[in-house]
Design a protein around this motif. Sequence first.
Motif, short mmCIF file in Angstrom:
data_model
loop_
_atom_site.label_atom_id
_atom_site.label_comp_id
_atom_site.label_asym_id
_atom_site.label_seq_id
_atom_site.Cartn_x
_atom_site.Cartn_y
_atom_site.Cartn_z
N TYR A 1 0.48 5.33 0.65
CA TYR A 1 -0.50 6.20 1.28
C TYR A 1 0.12 7.52 1.70
CZ TYR A 1 1.61 3.99 5.40
OH TYR A 1 2.47 3.50 6.32
N LYS B 1 -4.47 7.82 4.08
CA LYS B 1 -5.34 7.69 2.91
C LYS B 1 -4.55 7.02 1.81
CE LYS B 1 -9.09 9.00 0.55
NZ LYS B 1 -10.30 8.24 0.76
N PHE B 2 -5.08 5.94 1.22
CA PHE B 2 -4.39 5.24 0.15
C PHE B 2 -4.34 6.10 -1.10
CE2 PHE B 2 -6.10 1.19 2.26
CZ PHE B 2 -4.99 1.09 3.08
N LYS B 3 -3.22 6.03 -1.81
CA LYS B 3 -3.05 6.78 -3.07
C LYS B 3 -3.59 5.95 -4.21
CE LYS B 3 0.95 9.51 -1.69
NZ LYS B 3 2.32 9.85 -2.00
N LYS C 1 0.84 -1.20 0.00
CA LYS C 1 0.00 0.00 0.00
C LYS C 1 0.87 1.25 0.00
CE LYS C 1 -4.05 -2.02 0.44
NZ LYS C 1 -5.07 -1.94 -0.60
N ASP D 1 -8.34 5.65 5.15
CA ASP D 1 -8.55 4.27 4.73
C ASP D 1 -7.96 3.27 5.73
OD1 ASP D 1 -9.80 4.87 2.23
OD2 ASP D 1 -7.83 5.45 1.47
#
Length: 110
Positions: free
Chosen positions: A21, A108-110, A19, A81
């Motif tokens: 983020y 927050k995930f990109k 992930k 997220d």
Amino acid sequence: MADTNNQFIVTTTEHIPGKDYEVIGEVFGLTTQSKNVVRNIGAGLKNIVGGEIKDYTKMLDEARNVSVDRLKANAKEMGADAVVMMRFDSGSIGADMQSVAAYGTAVKFK
């Protein structure tokens, strides 16, 4: 925790494998639990004979779960997220109350 079925991730690690983020900010979940008369009597008896005070353990476990649920809600309100670097802190407030805080970094995930 796994990211299956779009579950909200809360982890004690700094990185979530796979992930990418961005950091949103710090988040908290707080609760304070009070001991009741029955728990106090049981604790007093356990003080005499020794051993685990299961009612207090149960109270602290419930408080931990409530604090994590509130941490998740706080993070979701911020648009996060996931939460990374989650930690707990606890302490007594007077003789009859226990406070538990869950805290971490909302991402927050990109």
